[in-house]
Design an enzyme around this catalytic site. Structure first.
Site, PDB file in Angstrom:
ATOM      1  N   ILE A 132     -33.672 -26.837 -82.706  1.00 21.24           N
ATOM      2  CA  ILE A 132     -33.308 -26.716 -81.292  1.00 21.24           C
ATOM      3  C   ILE A 132     -34.212 -25.596 -80.790  1.00 21.24           C
ATOM      4  O   ILE A 132     -33.963 -24.421 -81.051  1.00 21.24           O
ATOM      5  CB  ILE A 132     -31.813 -26.387 -81.102  1.00 21.24           C
ATOM      6  CG1 ILE A 132     -30.940 -27.491 -81.688  1.00 21.24           C
ATOM      7  CG2 ILE A 132     -31.501 -26.182 -79.608  1.00 21.24           C
ATOM      8  CD1 ILE A 132     -29.444 -27.230 -81.607  1.00 21.24           C
ATOM      9  N   PRO A 133     -35.314 -25.946 -80.118  1.00 23.99           N
ATOM     10  CA  PRO A 133     -36.442 -25.032 -79.931  1.00 23.99           C
ATOM     11  C   PRO A 133     -36.267 -23.948 -78.868  1.00 23.99           C
ATOM     12  O   PRO A 133     -36.946 -23.943 -77.831  1.00 23.99           O
ATOM     13  CB  PRO A 133     -37.585 -25.979 -79.583  1.00 23.99           C
ATOM     14  CG  PRO A 133     -36.910 -27.104 -78.867  1.00 23.99           C
ATOM     15  CD  PRO A 133     -35.580 -27.270 -79.564  1.00 23.99           C
ATOM     16  N   CYS A 134     -35.413 -22.984 -79.150  1.00 22.44           N
ATOM     17  CA  CYS A 134     -35.202 -21.886 -78.216  1.00 22.44           C
ATOM     18  C   CYS A 134     -36.443 -21.006 -78.089  1.00 22.44           C
ATOM     19  O   CYS A 134     -36.603 -20.297 -77.088  1.00 22.44           O
ATOM     20  CB  CYS A 134     -33.976 -21.065 -78.607  1.00 22.44           C
ATOM     21  SG  CYS A 134     -33.944 -20.548 -80.326  1.00 22.44           S
ATOM     22  N   HIS A 135     -37.365 -21.079 -79.044  1.00 18.72           N
ATOM     23  CA  HIS A 135     -38.605 -20.300 -78.972  1.00 18.72           C
ATOM     24  C   HIS A 135     -39.517 -20.790 -77.847  1.00 18.72           C
ATOM     25  O   HIS A 135     -40.441 -20.084 -77.458  1.00 18.72           O
ATOM     26  CB  HIS A 135     -39.342 -20.342 -80.314  1.00 18.72           C
ATOM     27  CG  HIS A 135     -39.752 -21.709 -80.749  1.00 18.72           C
ATOM     28  ND1 HIS A 135     -38.865 -22.588 -81.364  1.00 18.72           N
ATOM     29  CD2 HIS A 135     -40.931 -22.368 -80.659  1.00 18.72           C
ATOM     30  CE1 HIS A 135     -39.494 -23.717 -81.632  1.00 18.72           C
ATOM     31  NE2 HIS A 135     -40.745 -23.605 -81.214  1.00 18.72           N
ATOM     32  N   ARG A 136     -39.246 -21.949 -77.287  1.00 13.73           N
ATOM     33  CA  ARG A 136     -40.077 -22.505 -76.211  1.00 13.73           C
ATOM     34  C   ARG A 136     -39.629 -22.050 -74.828  1.00 13.73           C
ATOM     35  O   ARG A 136     -40.191 -22.476 -73.820  1.00 13.73           O
ATOM     36  CB  ARG A 136     -40.065 -24.036 -76.279  1.00 13.73           C
ATOM     37  CG  ARG A 136     -40.685 -24.573 -77.557  1.00 13.73           C
ATOM     38  CD  ARG A 136     -40.645 -26.082 -77.624  1.00 13.73           C
ATOM     39  NE  ARG A 136     -41.071 -26.532 -78.955  1.00 13.73           N
ATOM     40  CZ  ARG A 136     -40.690 -27.672 -79.501  1.00 13.73           C
ATOM     41  NH1 ARG A 136     -39.902 -28.500 -78.840  1.00 13.73           N
ATOM     42  NH2 ARG A 136     -41.111 -27.993 -80.712  1.00 13.73           N
TER      43      ARG A 136
END
Length: 177
Positions: A132-136
């Site tokens: 779940i790409p919270c780094h984006r």
């Protein structure tokens, strides 16, 4: 019973958590909120869900886009669930702002607006990072802020994805450092 397993990534150790059927968490070792959803009692095990998640991570850290998602079980409020689902829609190698996510979530709820700060809280408490790409998610001004795994890992993940870093910057102070 809940289970854990470990993965050695190029950016550092990762702990995986599961209920035996779905992935509950994926945390860089030592990250903020690490791991805030696991009970005091858990068992270390090698389960099919961990094998599948490790295969996903091998593909991802190999520089390719995984074409599958392991079964995920996200625990949180309805707002957080909605934010995390919006994160899953951010394409590989691209970034969006907290405000953009707030707009998407507000539209999904049929509301006029939701604060970017509320979205930031949900993003920061995402227990299944990377997949779940919270780094984006970045600040409106291009600030690389708000990653519980730390700014170095956020930059590493975005570079791995070959994201355009031209307008992004590391803040001099803040929660991501």
């Amino acid at each position: 019973m809940q289970y854990i397993n470990h993965y050695a990534s190029p950016l550092g150790g990762i702990t995986l958590g599961s209920d035996g059927e779905a992935l509950l968490g994926l945390w860089f070792d030592g990250q903020k909120y690490f791991p805030d959803i696991l009970p005091k009692e858990w068992k270390s095990a090698e389960l099919p869900i961990f094998q599948q998640t490790k295969r996903w991570l091998d593909i991802y850290f190999g520089g390719d886009i995984p074409r599958f998602t392991p079964p995920l079980r996200m625990h949180g409020s309805a707002l957080r669930q909605c934010v995390w689902k919006a994160l899953l829609e951010i394409p590989y190698g691209q970034t969006v702002t907290y405000g953009e996510i707030a707009g998407r979530v507000a539209k999904g709820y049929g509301l006029g607006s939701i604060s970017a700060q509320a979205v930031g809280g949900a993003v920061g408490h995402n227990a299944i990072s990377i997949i779940i790409p919270c780094h984006r998610v970045v600040g409106a001004n291009g600030s690389l802020t708000g990653y519980a795994g730390g700014i170095t890992k956020k930059v590493g993940l975005l570079k791995l994805e070959k994201a355009n870093m031209d307008k992004l910057f590391v803040p001099k102070e803040g929660t991501a450092l």
